[in-house]
Design an enzyme around this catalytic site. Structure first.
Site, PDB file in Angstrom:
ATOM      1  N   GLU A  71      -6.322  30.407   5.175  1.00 58.00           N
ATOM      2  CA  GLU A  71      -5.547  31.623   5.381  1.00 58.00           C
ATOM      3  C   GLU A  71      -4.148  31.292   5.871  1.00 58.00           C
ATOM      4  OE1 GLU A  71      -9.180  34.630   6.183  1.00 58.00           O
ATOM      5  OE2 GLU A  71      -7.835  34.294   7.843  1.00 58.00           O
ATOM      6  N   CYS A 113       2.531  31.467   9.645  1.00 58.24           N
ATOM      7  CA  CYS A 113       1.466  30.757  10.336  1.00 58.24           C
ATOM      8  C   CYS A 113       0.592  30.123   9.264  1.00 58.24           C
ATOM      9  CB  CYS A 113       0.674  31.771  11.174  1.00 58.24           C
ATOM     10  SG  CYS A 113      -0.798  31.074  11.933  1.00 58.24           S
ATOM     11  N   CYS A 116     -12.990  24.185  10.472  1.00 57.01           N
ATOM     12  CA  CYS A 116     -12.583  23.354  11.613  1.00 57.01           C
ATOM     13  C   CYS A 116     -13.830  22.727  12.213  1.00 57.01           C
ATOM     14  CB  CYS A 116     -11.885  24.222  12.663  1.00 57.01           C
ATOM     15  SG  CYS A 116     -11.187  23.288  14.037  1.00 57.01           S
ATOM     16  N   CYS A 121     -14.695  25.654  18.835  1.00 60.51           N
ATOM     17  CA  CYS A 121     -14.293  26.441  20.011  1.00 60.51           C
ATOM     18  C   CYS A 121     -15.059  27.764  19.954  1.00 60.51           C
ATOM     19  CB  CYS A 121     -12.783  26.706  19.997  1.00 60.51           C
ATOM     20  SG  CYS A 121     -11.806  25.202  20.088  1.00 60.51           S
ATOM     21  N   CYS A 173     -13.433  31.214  18.768  1.00 59.40           N
ATOM     22  CA  CYS A 173     -12.548  31.227  17.589  1.00 59.40           C
ATOM     23  C   CYS A 173     -13.347  31.505  16.320  1.00 59.40           C
ATOM     24  CB  CYS A 173     -11.837  29.883  17.475  1.00 59.40           C
ATOM     25  SG  CYS A 173     -10.748  29.794  16.041  1.00 59.40           S
ATOM     26  N   GLY A 184      -7.858  25.386  11.417  1.00 62.87           N
ATOM     27  CA  GLY A 184      -7.951  23.936  11.519  1.00 62.87           C
ATOM     28  C   GLY A 184      -7.262  23.346  12.729  1.00 62.87           C
ATOM     29  N   GLU A 185      -7.521  22.063  12.955  1.00 61.59           N
ATOM     30  CA  GLU A 185      -6.901  21.326  14.052  1.00 61.59           C
ATOM     31  C   GLU A 185      -5.896  20.342  13.444  1.00 61.59           C
ATOM     32  OE1 GLU A 185      -6.453  21.177  17.318  1.00 61.59           O
ATOM     33  OE2 GLU A 185      -5.358  19.325  16.959  1.00 61.59           O
ATOM     34  N   SER A 235       0.322  23.149  16.910  1.00 61.62           N
ATOM     35  CA  SER A 235      -0.536  23.567  18.021  1.00 61.62           C
ATOM     36  C   SER A 235      -1.839  22.775  17.989  1.00 61.62           C
ATOM     37  CB  SER A 235      -0.830  25.061  17.892  1.00 61.62           C
ATOM     38  OG  SER A 235      -1.679  25.485  18.929  1.00 61.62           O
ATOM     39  N   SER A 266      -3.330  24.199  23.388  1.00 64.86           N
ATOM     40  CA  SER A 266      -4.209  25.332  23.728  1.00 64.86           C
ATOM     41  C   SER A 266      -5.050  24.939  24.936  1.00 64.86           C
ATOM     42  CB  SER A 266      -5.107  25.675  22.542  1.00 64.86           C
ATOM     43  OG  SER A 266      -4.309  26.013  21.438  1.00 64.86           O
ATOM     44  N   ASN A 300      -8.130  38.238  21.123  1.00 66.58           N
ATOM     45  CA  ASN A 300      -8.348  39.153  19.999  1.00 66.58           C
ATOM     46  C   ASN A 300      -9.827  39.152  19.682  1.00 66.58           C
ATOM     47  OD1 ASN A 300      -5.548  39.570  19.647  1.00 66.58           O
ATOM     48  ND2 ASN A 300      -5.417  37.615  18.565  1.00 66.58           N
ATOM     49  N   CYS A 358      -4.300  35.619  16.249  1.00 66.86           N
ATOM     50  CA  CYS A 358      -4.717  34.256  16.581  1.00 66.86           C
ATOM     51  C   CYS A 358      -6.239  34.179  16.627  1.00 66.86           C
ATOM     52  CB  CYS A 358      -4.232  33.861  17.962  1.00 66.86           C
ATOM     53  SG  CYS A 358      -2.486  33.707  18.088  1.00 66.86           S
TER      54      CYS A 358
HETATM   55  N1  SAH Z   1      -6.576  24.192  16.485  1.00 68.50           N
HETATM   56  C1  SAH Z   1      -5.271  24.502  16.955  1.00 68.50           C
HETATM   57  C2  SAH Z   1      -4.524  25.559  16.158  1.00 68.50           C
HETATM   58  C3  SAH Z   1      -5.248  26.828  15.737  1.00 68.50           C
HETATM   59  S1  SAH Z   1      -5.578  28.122  16.863  1.00 68.50           S
HETATM   60  C4  SAH Z   1      -5.318  24.911  18.407  1.00 68.50           C
HETATM   61  O1  SAH Z   1      -6.400  25.088  18.944  1.00 68.50           O
HETATM   62  O2  SAH Z   1      -4.258  24.983  19.027  1.00 68.50           O
HETATM   63  C5  SAH Z   1      -4.134  28.823  17.436  1.00 68.50           C
HETATM   64  C6  SAH Z   1      -4.297  29.496  18.797  1.00 68.50           C
HETATM   65  O3  SAH Z   1      -5.145  30.676  18.754  1.00 68.50           O
HETATM   66  C7  SAH Z   1      -4.940  28.599  19.845  1.00 68.50           C
HETATM   67  O4  SAH Z   1      -4.169  28.622  21.002  1.00 68.50           O
HETATM   68  C8  SAH Z   1      -6.294  29.245  20.108  1.00 68.50           C
HETATM   69  O5  SAH Z   1      -6.742  28.965  21.412  1.00 68.50           O
HETATM   70  C9  SAH Z   1      -5.985  30.696  19.891  1.00 68.50           C
HETATM   71  N2  SAH Z   1      -7.145  31.534  19.579  1.00 68.50           N
HETATM   72  C10 SAH Z   1      -8.270  31.185  18.927  1.00 68.50           C
HETATM   73  N3  SAH Z   1      -9.097  32.243  18.809  1.00 68.50           N
HETATM   74  C11 SAH Z   1      -8.460  33.302  19.384  1.00 68.50           C
HETATM   75  C12 SAH Z   1      -8.769  34.692  19.538  1.00 68.50           C
HETATM   76  N4  SAH Z   1      -9.880  35.207  19.033  1.00 68.50           N
HETATM   77  N5  SAH Z   1      -7.864  35.468  20.178  1.00 68.50           N
HETATM   78  C13 SAH Z   1      -6.699  34.968  20.624  1.00 68.50           C
HETATM   79  N6  SAH Z   1      -6.345  33.683  20.480  1.00 68.50           N
HETATM   80  C14 SAH Z   1      -7.214  32.857  19.879  1.00 68.50           C
END
Ligand code: SAH
Length: 344
Positions: free
Chosen positions: A99, A112, A119, A123, A126, A166-167, A196, A219, A295, A337
């Protein structure tokens, strides 16, 4: 001359220059066609061969038969209530989905983008985690996302954030190569390209050693290892202390502020004590803190009330770093996010 069939399985822009020239000479075309193609792709951001208006139709037909132009195709698209943020689902040639999100504002036009399909990090909060890991994106797949979005947007893309699926640091080489090319193709400075990471400390040290000056975001999302391990299993491998020490290492070499992101999860990491412990980790580091109220997705986690969010932010008053609260865009279309999990 015969072109090997493995070349045909890749999109044209993924090929080496030599293979591209082979394909053209196989079609009895001269080398100048390649610079025309590159112009159409990297300057005019056409979406397909047909849009190369100075090419004879017969050539376009032959090229279409030989190779797809890009390694991705857009398979769905939705607009948020604000009519600005747009989410795109794209498919790779292996059939995996990713996406990308277009987020224009008055001042900026940010995209973005994804670095992987799915991934591996799992987490717990996520949405991408539910997909598991599917594939790393190569340089062309990363860049194609921006070419498509630039074509669709009527404004020049000014900022790129690797905050889609993804990371990025588990696909380090491709992400860095792509980011370097993005600078050239789209004329976007390093400071406007944010990578990030969920906290791959070894790669934070590596990007510092490699002297890349992209903007780094980490993060953080918790103030103790105990909490962080529960929501971000990668903490087992890279505990908070290691993460913070890698951030110091990075700052010493690169001399650029780091952005820490902190997703606020109701009753998990949102207390005033959390805020104070978080500040104690960050206070000696030149950085900014971005608070992201969660979110909600279908899972177990909730967004704290506005009162709790305000108390958390107020508890950070007086520390030597700036704090901003990011109210994500595109929540109505699940493009906020961490909401990226392929619902069209
Ligand atoms: N893997 C990388 C980049 C992708 S996520 C990382 O972790 O940084 C981008 C951001 O969205 C991260 O800071 C993550 O913690 C945040 N994120 C993930 N799920 C979320 C959610 N449901 N609501 C708000 N932020 C979220």
């Amino acid at each position: 001359m015969k072109v090997s069939s493995s070349i045909n399985k890749k999109s044209f822009i993924e090929l080496s220059e030599k293979d591209q020239i082979d394909i053209l000479s196989n079609l009895n075309e001269k080398k100048f066609r390649l610079s025309q193609i590159n112009n159409w792709v990297f300057k005019n951001h056409v979406s397909n061969w047909k849009e190369m208006k100075n090419f004879p139709l017969s050539l376009i037909e032959k090229l279409e038969k030989t190779n797809s132009l890009y390694p991705l195709k857009i398979i769905a698209n939705s607009k948020a209530d604000d009519n600005m943020t747009q989410k795109f689902i794209m498919q790779t040639m292996k059939g995996n989905k990713i996406e990308s999100v277009l987020m224009p504002t008055k001042k900026r036009n940010t995209v973005c983008i994804s670095s992987q399909s799915g991934c591996v990090l799992d987490c717990k909060f996520c949405a991408t985690a539910s997909l598991g890991f599917l594939q790393n994106l190569n340089e062309a797949e990363i860049i194609s996302q921006i070419i498509y979005l630039q074509k669709i947007s009527n404004k020049r893309i000014s900022n790129v954030v690797f905050m889609g699926m993804g990371e990025p640091f588990l696909n380090y080489k491709n992400v860095i190569e792509a980011a370097c090319r993005i600078k050239d193709i789209f004329n976007i400075g390093s400071r406007k390209i944010t990578i990030s990471t969920a906290g791959i400390a070894s790669k934070i040290r590596q990007i510092a050693d490699d002297n890349h000056k992209f903007k780094l975001a980490i993060s953080m999302n918790a103030s103790t290892n105990e909490i962080r391990k529960k929501i971000m299993p990668i903490t087992e491998k890279y505990p908070i202390q290691d993460l913070i020490s890698s951030a110091h290492y990075y700052y010493k070499k690169i001399k650029r502020f780091i952005t820490f992101e902190y997703v606020l999860l109701k009753d998990i990491n949102d207390s005033v004590d959390d805020a104070i412990r978080l500040a104690s980790h960050l206070r000696f580091l030149p950085c900014k803190l971005n608070i992201i109220p969660y979110n909600e997705i279908d899972g177990a986690y909730k967004r704290p009330s506005n009162q709790v969010i305000n108390d958390f932010v107020n508890a950070l008053d007086g520390y030597p770093f700036n704090v901003t609260v990011r109210w994500s865009k595109g929540i109505s279309i699940e493009a906020g996010c961490g909401q990226l999990a392929l619902k069209a």
